[in-house]
Scaffold this motif. Structure first.
Motif, PDB file in Angstrom:
ATOM      1  N   VAL A 214       0.832  -1.207   0.000  1.00 31.25           N
ATOM      2  CA  VAL A 214       0.000   0.000   0.000  1.00 31.25           C
ATOM      3  C   VAL A 214       0.865   1.254   0.000  1.00 31.25           C
ATOM      4  O   VAL A 214       0.578   2.225  -0.716  1.00 31.25           O
ATOM      5  N   ALA A 215       1.932   1.241   0.799  1.00 37.48           N
ATOM      6  CA  ALA A 215       2.810   2.409   0.865  1.00 37.48           C
ATOM      7  C   ALA A 215       3.431   2.718  -0.492  1.00 37.48           C
ATOM      8  O   ALA A 215       3.461   3.880  -0.922  1.00 37.48           O
ATOM      9  N   MET A 216       3.915   1.695  -1.179  1.00 41.56           N
ATOM     10  CA  MET A 216       4.529   1.930  -2.482  1.00 41.56           C
ATOM     11  C   MET A 216       3.488   2.259  -3.546  1.00 41.56           C
ATOM     12  O   MET A 216       3.725   3.092  -4.422  1.00 41.56           O
ATOM     13  N   TRP A 217       2.334   1.628  -3.475  1.00 40.80           N
ATOM     14  CA  TRP A 217       1.288   1.896  -4.473  1.00 40.80           C
ATOM     15  C   TRP A 217       0.840   3.359  -4.416  1.00 40.80           C
ATOM     16  O   TRP A 217       0.583   3.976  -5.451  1.00 40.80           O
ATOM     17  N   ASN A 218       0.753   3.911  -3.216  1.00 38.36           N
ATOM     18  CA  ASN A 218       0.293   5.296  -3.058  1.00 38.36           C
ATOM     19  C   ASN A 218       1.424   6.307  -3.169  1.00 38.36           C
ATOM     20  O   ASN A 218       1.164   7.515  -3.176  1.00 38.36           O
ATOM     21  N   SER A 219       2.654   5.836  -3.233  1.00 33.49           N
ATOM     22  CA  SER A 219       3.797   6.745  -3.251  1.00 33.49           C
ATOM     23  C   SER A 219       3.967   7.389  -4.626  1.00 33.49           C
ATOM     24  O   SER A 219       3.798   6.735  -5.657  1.00 33.49           O
ATOM     25  N   TYR A 220       4.291   8.649  -4.622  1.00 38.96           N
ATOM     26  CA  TYR A 220       4.581   9.347  -5.873  1.00 38.96           C
ATOM     27  C   TYR A 220       5.743  10.337  -5.727  1.00 38.96           C
ATOM     28  O   TYR A 220       6.384  10.701  -6.718  1.00 38.96           O
ATOM     29  N   GLN A 236       0.590   6.741 -10.034  1.00 36.42           N
ATOM     30  CA  GLN A 236       0.219   7.981  -9.349  1.00 36.42           C
ATOM     31  C   GLN A 236       0.729   9.215 -10.096  1.00 36.42           C
ATOM     32  O   GLN A 236       0.026  10.236 -10.170  1.00 36.42           O
ATOM     33  N   LEU A 237       1.913   9.133 -10.665  1.00 37.01           N
ATOM     34  CA  LEU A 237       2.434  10.269 -11.435  1.00 37.01           C
ATOM     35  C   LEU A 237       1.707  10.425 -12.762  1.00 37.01           C
ATOM     36  O   LEU A 237       1.488  11.539 -13.231  1.00 37.01           O
ATOM     37  N   VAL A 238       1.332   9.303 -13.376  1.00 35.74           N
ATOM     38  CA  VAL A 238       0.575   9.377 -14.629  1.00 35.74           C
ATOM     39  C   VAL A 238      -0.781  10.024 -14.381  1.00 35.74           C
ATOM     40  O   VAL A 238      -1.228  10.891 -15.137  1.00 35.74           O
ATOM     41  N   ILE A 239      -1.446   9.623 -13.313  1.00 36.72           N
ATOM     42  CA  ILE A 239      -2.737  10.211 -12.965  1.00 36.72           C
ATOM     43  C   ILE A 239      -2.586  11.699 -12.654  1.00 36.72           C
ATOM     44  O   ILE A 239      -3.417  12.524 -13.058  1.00 36.72           O
ATOM     45  N   ARG A 240      -1.533  12.030 -11.946  1.00 38.36           N
ATOM     46  CA  ARG A 240      -1.281  13.444 -11.631  1.00 38.36           C
ATOM     47  C   ARG A 240      -1.102  14.255 -12.907  1.00 38.36           C
ATOM     48  O   ARG A 240      -1.620  15.379 -13.031  1.00 38.36           O
ATOM     49  N   ALA A 241      -0.382  13.693 -13.872  1.00 39.62           N
ATOM     50  CA  ALA A 241      -0.176  14.394 -15.144  1.00 39.62           C
ATOM     51  C   ALA A 241      -1.490  14.584 -15.887  1.00 39.62           C
ATOM     52  O   ALA A 241      -1.734  15.646 -16.479  1.00 39.62           O
ATOM     53  N   ILE A 242      -2.360  13.576 -15.849  1.00 37.95           N
ATOM     54  CA  ILE A 242      -3.661  13.692 -16.516  1.00 37.95           C
ATOM     55  C   ILE A 242      -4.488  14.800 -15.876  1.00 37.95           C
ATOM     56  O   ILE A 242      -5.137  15.610 -16.561  1.00 37.95           O
ATOM     57  N   LEU A 243      -4.474  14.864 -14.550  1.00 37.90           N
ATOM     58  CA  LEU A 243      -5.236  15.901 -13.847  1.00 37.90           C
ATOM     59  C   LEU A 243      -4.680  17.293 -14.149  1.00 37.90           C
ATOM     60  O   LEU A 243      -5.450  18.237 -14.364  1.00 37.90           O
ATOM     61  N   LEU A 268     -14.931  15.188 -13.392  1.00 36.18           N
ATOM     62  CA  LEU A 268     -15.085  13.749 -13.563  1.00 36.18           C
ATOM     63  C   LEU A 268     -13.749  13.029 -13.420  1.00 36.18           C
ATOM     64  O   LEU A 268     -13.671  11.959 -12.809  1.00 36.18           O
ATOM     65  N   LEU A 269     -12.707  13.621 -13.982  1.00 33.92           N
ATOM     66  CA  LEU A 269     -11.388  13.001 -13.899  1.00 33.92           C
ATOM     67  C   LEU A 269     -10.912  12.906 -12.454  1.00 33.92           C
ATOM     68  O   LEU A 269     -10.257  11.929 -12.068  1.00 33.92           O
ATOM     69  N   LYS A 270     -11.233  13.900 -11.659  1.00 35.95           N
ATOM     70  CA  LYS A 270     -10.785  13.912 -10.274  1.00 35.95           C
ATOM     71  C   LYS A 270     -11.286  12.687  -9.521  1.00 35.95           C
ATOM     72  O   LYS A 270     -10.524  12.015  -8.816  1.00 35.95           O
ATOM     73  N   TYR A 271     -12.561  12.380  -9.692  1.00 37.32           N
ATOM     74  CA  TYR A 271     -13.141  11.235  -8.994  1.00 37.32           C
ATOM     75  C   TYR A 271     -12.792   9.911  -9.682  1.00 37.32           C
ATOM     76  O   TYR A 271     -12.597   8.885  -9.019  1.00 37.32           O
ATOM     77  N   SER A 272     -12.709   9.921 -10.988  1.00 38.66           N
ATOM     78  CA  SER A 272     -12.391   8.687 -11.719  1.00 38.66           C
ATOM     79  C   SER A 272     -11.000   8.185 -11.375  1.00 38.66           C
ATOM     80  O   SER A 272     -10.791   6.981 -11.193  1.00 38.66           O
ATOM     81  N   THR A 273     -10.042   9.101 -11.284  1.00 36.86           N
ATOM     82  CA  THR A 273      -8.680   8.700 -10.965  1.00 36.86           C
ATOM     83  C   THR A 273      -8.573   8.152  -9.539  1.00 36.86           C
ATOM     84  O   THR A 273      -7.771   7.251  -9.269  1.00 36.86           O
ATOM     85  N   ILE A 274      -9.383   8.696  -8.619  1.00 34.82           N
ATOM     86  CA  ILE A 274      -9.392   8.166  -7.247  1.00 34.82           C
ATOM     87  C   ILE A 274      -9.854   6.716  -7.249  1.00 34.82           C
ATOM     88  O   ILE A 274      -9.253   5.845  -6.596  1.00 34.82           O
ATOM     89  N   VAL A 275     -10.903   6.428  -7.997  1.00 34.20           N
ATOM     90  CA  VAL A 275     -11.442   5.065  -8.058  1.00 34.20           C
ATOM     91  C   VAL A 275     -10.433   4.125  -8.713  1.00 34.20           C
ATOM     92  O   VAL A 275     -10.167   3.028  -8.206  1.00 34.20           O
ATOM     93  N   ILE A 276      -9.853   4.555  -9.823  1.00 29.72           N
ATOM     94  CA  ILE A 276      -8.919   3.705 -10.562  1.00 29.72           C
ATOM     95  C   ILE A 276      -7.707   3.338  -9.710  1.00 29.72           C
ATOM     96  O   ILE A 276      -7.256   2.189  -9.699  1.00 29.72           O
ATOM     97  N   SER A 277      -7.184   4.309  -8.974  1.00 25.77           N
ATOM     98  CA  SER A 277      -5.997   4.047  -8.164  1.00 25.77           C
ATOM     99  C   SER A 277      -6.304   3.239  -6.913  1.00 25.77           C
ATOM    100  O   SER A 277      -5.399   2.644  -6.319  1.00 25.77           O
ATOM    101  N   SER A 278      -7.574   3.210  -6.486  1.00 23.73           N
ATOM    102  CA  SER A 278      -7.946   2.513  -5.249  1.00 23.73           C
ATOM    103  C   SER A 278      -8.406   1.079  -5.478  1.00 23.73           C
ATOM    104  O   SER A 278      -8.346   0.264  -4.547  1.00 23.73           O
ATOM    105  N   VAL A 279      -8.882   0.769  -6.673  1.00 28.46           N
ATOM    106  CA  VAL A 279      -9.455  -0.557  -6.933  1.00 28.46           C
ATOM    107  C   VAL A 279      -8.475  -1.698  -6.638  1.00 28.46           C
ATOM    108  O   VAL A 279      -8.852  -2.678  -5.982  1.00 28.46           O
TER     109      VAL A 279
END
Length: 303
Positions: A214-220, A236-243, A268-279
């Motif tokens: 979990v620590a590494m998955w959430n790390s950016y 996490q960095l890819v999602i950050r770049a998209i946002l 929409l992207l803000k919430y979608s990326t949260i779901v994608i990274s948490s699944v």
């Protein structure tokens, strides 16, 4: 007769008190569960709901107001799949390295006959409170030629002192008779460690794996500092770049309709990326849950 009646009354009183405590405990657990589930449901609905409808009507289960535009936009980015692959690789490799280091280092720390045990314990604990800082760490990584390599992500946090303390405390709960029996049978320390000790350490192993994954998955942050190559960046960095790419800049958008459309997509992207990274984490946790409670309680209380 009077004594018997008194005992019966005391038992009834104790039973009533236990029942009240159980009811209160279950009620608090139910409230805590709702505090977890409601935000998850809210974020999931927000990720598939038209922001204009959510602003005017609120969150609704009417599927006519749902849209998958946010997810479509995220998965249209070719970097998202590479980010998933990189994050899985970093998380699995980091977990394996960290758990191996922790379990090996914690074993001698748990042995009363280990010379220098108190010194090394104090030394490890010292590093929990004092560090070199960002710039010295970056200069060290640069001098070791680890910048833009996977080792810049995998090595710095592999030796986690808190996890070492948990593993050391868990080792102390293992009966010493197991080691004595292994020694009588002629087993070496390595044979005892792998064939006797590790099989009874599944709970703490599961806890450490879950923590580190979990620590590494959430790390950016480390990836943002040490990795310049885009093809090495985690999810996490890819999602950050998209946002960042879809943020609104009023100075560049003169058309109000275009600005509203951009704002809708950004929401929409803000919430979608949260779901994608948490699944992935939500899917992984049930496989570790049966070990998690036992491992964390024994590792925390004992010692």
């Amino acid at each position: 007769m009077a004594a018997t009646t008194m005992k019966v009354r005391q038992k009834k009183k104790i039973f009533t008190q236990d029942h009240v405590i159980t009811v209160i405990g279950n009620l608090l657990l139910a409230i805590f569960l709702l505090l977890i589930i409601i935000p998850i449901i809210y974020i999931l609905l927000c990720s598939i709901m038209d922001p204009a409808t959510r602003s005017s009507v609120g969150v609704t289960f009417d599927i006519s107001h749902w849209t998958l535009e946010g997810y479509e936009r995220v998965f249209q980015d070719e970097n998202i799949w590479r980010g998933f692959a990189n994050s899985f690789f970093y998380s699995i490799a980091f977990t394996a390295i960290s758990v191996v280091i922790t379990m090996f280092a914690a074993y001698p720390m748990s042995r009363e006959d280990f010379m220098g045990r108190k010194f090394f314990n104090a030394f490890f604990v010292f590093t929990m409170f004092f560090g070199g800082g960002l710039m010295p760490t970056y200069l060290l990584m640069d001098q070791l030629d680890l910048i833009n390599t996977i080792w810049a992500i995998l090595l710095p946090g592999a030796a986690n002192v808190w996890n070492l303390i948990l593993a050391r405390s868990y080792y102390k709960t293992v009966p010493g008779e197991l080691r004595e029996a292994a020694a009588v049978d002629g087993a070496s320390d390595m044979q005892y460690f792998f064939k006797v000790l590790m099989p009874v350490c599944k709970p703490i192993l599961a806890v450490l794996c879950l923590y580190q994954f979990v620590a590494m998955w959430n790390s950016y942050f480390d990836a943002m500092i040490y990795l310049d190559k885009q093809d090495m960046q985690p999810l996490q960095l890819v999602i950050r770049a998209i946002l960042v790419q879809n943020q609104i800049n009023p100075n560049l958008i003169a058309d109000m309709e275009k600005m509203a459309e951009t704002a809708k997509l950004a929401d929409l992207l803000k919430y979608s990326t949260i779901v994608i990274s948490s699944v992935p984490l939500l899917l992984m946790y049930p496989f570790f849950s049966k070990y998690f409670e036992k491992g964390i309680m024994i590792g925390s209380v004992k010692g």
